[in-house]
Design a protein around this motif. Sequence first.
Motif, PDB file in Angstrom:
ATOM      1  N   ARG A  52       0.835  -1.206   0.000  1.00 56.86           N
ATOM      2  CA  ARG A  52       0.000   0.000   0.000  1.00 56.86           C
ATOM      3  C   ARG A  52       0.864   1.249   0.000  1.00 56.86           C
ATOM      4  O   ARG A  52       0.502   2.272  -0.608  1.00 56.86           O
ATOM      5  CB  ARG A  52      -0.923  -0.005   1.226  1.00 56.86           C
ATOM      6  CG  ARG A  52      -1.837   1.197   1.304  1.00 56.86           C
ATOM      7  CD  ARG A  52      -2.672   1.176   2.574  1.00 56.86           C
ATOM      8  NE  ARG A  52      -3.691   0.144   2.550  1.00 56.86           N
ATOM      9  CZ  ARG A  52      -4.535  -0.090   3.560  1.00 56.86           C
ATOM     10  NH1 ARG A  52      -4.439   0.619   4.668  1.00 56.86           N
ATOM     11  NH2 ARG A  52      -5.439  -1.036   3.461  1.00 56.86           N
ATOM     12  N   THR A  53       2.003   1.210   0.686  1.00 57.58           N
ATOM     13  CA  THR A  53       2.943   2.334   0.701  1.00 57.58           C
ATOM     14  C   THR A  53       4.314   1.833   0.254  1.00 57.58           C
ATOM     15  O   THR A  53       4.705   0.702   0.560  1.00 57.58           O
ATOM     16  CB  THR A  53       3.067   2.959   2.108  1.00 57.58           C
ATOM     17  OG1 THR A  53       3.579   1.978   3.023  1.00 57.58           O
ATOM     18  CG2 THR A  53       1.703   3.426   2.595  1.00 57.58           C
ATOM     19  N   GLU A  55       8.511   3.266  -0.609  1.00 58.10           N
ATOM     20  CA  GLU A  55       9.515   4.332  -0.557  1.00 58.10           C
ATOM     21  C   GLU A  55      10.568   4.066  -1.625  1.00 58.10           C
ATOM     22  O   GLU A  55      11.154   2.981  -1.679  1.00 58.10           O
ATOM     23  CB  GLU A  55      10.160   4.373   0.820  1.00 58.10           C
ATOM     24  CG  GLU A  55      11.170   5.488   1.001  1.00 58.10           C
ATOM     25  CD  GLU A  55      11.752   5.502   2.407  1.00 58.10           C
ATOM     26  OE1 GLU A  55      12.992   5.317   2.542  1.00 58.10           O
ATOM     27  OE2 GLU A  55      10.967   5.680   3.364  1.00 58.10           O
ATOM     28  N   PHE A  74      -2.990   9.055 -10.443  1.00 56.48           N
ATOM     29  CA  PHE A  74      -2.463  10.153  -9.629  1.00 56.48           C
ATOM     30  C   PHE A  74      -3.274  11.394  -9.997  1.00 56.48           C
ATOM     31  O   PHE A  74      -3.142  11.930 -11.103  1.00 56.48           O
ATOM     32  CB  PHE A  74      -0.978  10.374  -9.913  1.00 56.48           C
ATOM     33  CG  PHE A  74      -0.084   9.300  -9.366  1.00 56.48           C
ATOM     34  CD1 PHE A  74       0.558   9.470  -8.142  1.00 56.48           C
ATOM     35  CD2 PHE A  74       0.113   8.114 -10.061  1.00 56.48           C
ATOM     36  CE1 PHE A  74       1.379   8.476  -7.627  1.00 56.48           C
ATOM     37  CE2 PHE A  74       0.930   7.119  -9.559  1.00 56.48           C
ATOM     38  CZ  PHE A  74       1.569   7.291  -8.336  1.00 56.48           C
ATOM     39  N   THR A 136       5.775  13.119  -1.334  1.00 54.40           N
ATOM     40  CA  THR A 136       4.861  12.029  -1.004  1.00 54.40           C
ATOM     41  C   THR A 136       3.617  12.180  -1.863  1.00 54.40           C
ATOM     42  O   THR A 136       2.948  13.220  -1.817  1.00 54.40           O
ATOM     43  CB  THR A 136       4.490  12.039   0.487  1.00 54.40           C
ATOM     44  OG1 THR A 136       5.683  11.856   1.272  1.00 54.40           O
ATOM     45  CG2 THR A 136       3.512  10.919   0.815  1.00 54.40           C
ATOM     46  N   PHE A 137       3.304  11.158  -2.629  1.00 60.49           N
ATOM     47  CA  PHE A 137       2.248  11.247  -3.638  1.00 60.49           C
ATOM     48  C   PHE A 137       1.208  10.141  -3.432  1.00 60.49           C
ATOM     49  O   PHE A 137       1.565   8.972  -3.290  1.00 60.49           O
ATOM     50  CB  PHE A 137       2.857  11.140  -5.039  1.00 60.49           C
ATOM     51  CG  PHE A 137       4.010  12.075  -5.264  1.00 60.49           C
ATOM     52  CD1 PHE A 137       3.818  13.459  -5.255  1.00 60.49           C
ATOM     53  CD2 PHE A 137       5.291  11.594  -5.475  1.00 60.49           C
ATOM     54  CE1 PHE A 137       4.873  14.337  -5.468  1.00 60.49           C
ATOM     55  CE2 PHE A 137       6.358  12.456  -5.682  1.00 60.49           C
ATOM     56  CZ  PHE A 137       6.155  13.838  -5.674  1.00 60.49           C
ATOM     57  N   GLN A 138      -0.053  10.549  -3.429  1.00 61.17           N
ATOM     58  CA  GLN A 138      -1.162   9.608  -3.264  1.00 61.17           C
ATOM     59  C   GLN A 138      -1.718   9.219  -4.638  1.00 61.17           C
ATOM     60  O   GLN A 138      -1.751  10.028  -5.557  1.00 61.17           O
ATOM     61  CB  GLN A 138      -2.285  10.256  -2.435  1.00 61.17           C
ATOM     62  CG  GLN A 138      -1.824  10.897  -1.144  1.00 61.17           C
ATOM     63  CD  GLN A 138      -1.364   9.879  -0.114  1.00 61.17           C
ATOM     64  OE1 GLN A 138      -1.855   8.755  -0.088  1.00 61.17           O
ATOM     65  NE2 GLN A 138      -0.430  10.280   0.729  1.00 61.17           N
ATOM     66  N   TYR A 139      -2.176   7.985  -4.726  1.00 63.78           N
ATOM     67  CA  TYR A 139      -2.872   7.560  -5.944  1.00 63.78           C
ATOM     68  C   TYR A 139      -4.028   6.640  -5.565  1.00 63.78           C
ATOM     69  O   TYR A 139      -4.098   6.108  -4.445  1.00 63.78           O
ATOM     70  CB  TYR A 139      -1.917   6.862  -6.922  1.00 63.78           C
ATOM     71  CG  TYR A 139      -1.331   5.544  -6.466  1.00 63.78           C
ATOM     72  CD1 TYR A 139      -1.926   4.332  -6.832  1.00 63.78           C
ATOM     73  CD2 TYR A 139      -0.171   5.492  -5.694  1.00 63.78           C
ATOM     74  CE1 TYR A 139      -1.390   3.122  -6.434  1.00 63.78           C
ATOM     75  CE2 TYR A 139       0.379   4.289  -5.294  1.00 63.78           C
ATOM     76  CZ  TYR A 139      -0.239   3.104  -5.665  1.00 63.78           C
ATOM     77  OH  TYR A 139       0.303   1.907  -5.263  1.00 63.78           O
ATOM     78  N   GLY A 149      -6.478   2.861  -2.320  1.00 65.59           N
ATOM     79  CA  GLY A 149      -5.454   3.859  -2.590  1.00 65.59           C
ATOM     80  C   GLY A 149      -4.074   3.387  -2.196  1.00 65.59           C
ATOM     81  O   GLY A 149      -3.901   2.372  -1.518  1.00 65.59           O
ATOM     82  N   GLY A 150      -3.084   4.127  -2.654  1.00 66.47           N
ATOM     83  CA  GLY A 150      -1.704   3.831  -2.315  1.00 66.47           C
ATOM     84  C   GLY A 150      -0.901   5.112  -2.166  1.00 66.47           C
ATOM     85  O   GLY A 150      -1.360   6.199  -2.531  1.00 66.47           O
ATOM     86  N   THR A 151       0.304   4.981  -1.614  1.00 66.45           N
ATOM     87  CA  THR A 151       1.177   6.129  -1.372  1.00 66.45           C
ATOM     88  C   THR A 151       2.581   5.818  -1.864  1.00 66.45           C
ATOM     89  O   THR A 151       3.121   4.745  -1.582  1.00 66.45           O
ATOM     90  CB  THR A 151       1.230   6.471   0.129  1.00 66.45           C
ATOM     91  OG1 THR A 151      -0.091   6.753   0.604  1.00 66.45           O
ATOM     92  CG2 THR A 151       2.113   7.692   0.371  1.00 66.45           C
ATOM     93  N   THR A 153       6.343   7.456  -1.614  1.00 66.20           N
ATOM     94  CA  THR A 153       7.243   8.451  -1.025  1.00 66.20           C
ATOM     95  C   THR A 153       8.555   8.426  -1.794  1.00 66.20           C
ATOM     96  O   THR A 153       9.221   7.382  -1.868  1.00 66.20           O
ATOM     97  CB  THR A 153       7.498   8.167   0.458  1.00 66.20           C
ATOM     98  OG1 THR A 153       6.257   8.241   1.168  1.00 66.20           O
ATOM     99  CG2 THR A 153       8.462   9.200   1.056  1.00 66.20           C
TER     100      THR A 153
END
Length: 336
Positions: A52-53, A55, A74, A136-139, A149-151, A153
Amino acid sequence: MRKLSLFVVVAFIIATPAFYVAPVRAAGRTWTVVAGGVSRDGAVFANAYFPRTIEIAVGDTIRWRFEEFHNVTFLSGTPYPPIEVEQGGKSYFNPLVFYPVGGRTYDGTGLHNSGTPITVPPPKLAYSLTFTKAGTFQYVCTIHGPAMGGTVTVKPGMPRSSPSAVLAQARRDQARVLSAGERVWSTKAGLPQGNTVLVPMVGDIKGRYSLYGYTRRPLTIKRGTTVTWVMRDPFEIHTVSFQQGGRAPKPGSEVVFEKQNQGPPKVTWNPQVVQRTESKTYDGMGYANSGILFTKGFGPPNAPDSFSLTFTKPGRYTYFCWIHTFEKMQGVIVVR
């Protein structure tokens, strides 16, 4: 509308051949994120990104591998796109949801959308994006809503983990989500309530899965019993559809294509999908259809969330979800 058939997607891909491109190779590493997943028996579908996240470093590329029907979007502060748009008094699937938008690199600005891929092998397809700026970008998946959703970084320096370690953890997370859904599916049955049997169609936002089935085993009832199907899946939409002979339509027949002078065709629902019949009883003859069912609070105002039929004749009746014919979502009722 959350899901479409393979037939619809193929038309999108033919109309937009630039969608599937080789991953853009930047100076950095390439990471894999898995979009979705499905259990071996096809009853449980994951509505999640694994991990989900994530880096990564500036210049790295993420390759999303689609294992179920999703997109990667995005929004970058742009409005959340509706699933359907009105044109000339008619509803069509929104190109901003189903077609690719944006380039191969991302700096945190502008709408970038993968479009909608074919989601089952063969072949397995992917969407790649190279990140050129720290942040840091959310999609999200704009088919299944903000809950999926996901993140990402993006850091100036090298992240501590490695692509192989991240993918291994992603697979473990995916397995846990599917296993949780399978435990629920293993006990799913109709719920007797007097002379009515309730059949919930369920999904779990926290669990991040949907069940693509009505009851795990054929539902056996007495003649004169009323069955009520209720949508309780915030990720999905379904229909409850009976037709004489019990055969589901071919995948792709749930939509109608309208050719354009330029560009890809417009796509809208087959009227049979959205048309809710007035049937209150069923004896195995003719056509009975719920129309598209939405979970309360997750669909248009006053959209139906349930459908009831009283069965008046003994027999074995197979029914289906128009929207998920490709996934073979079907149920069976046995009337004694």
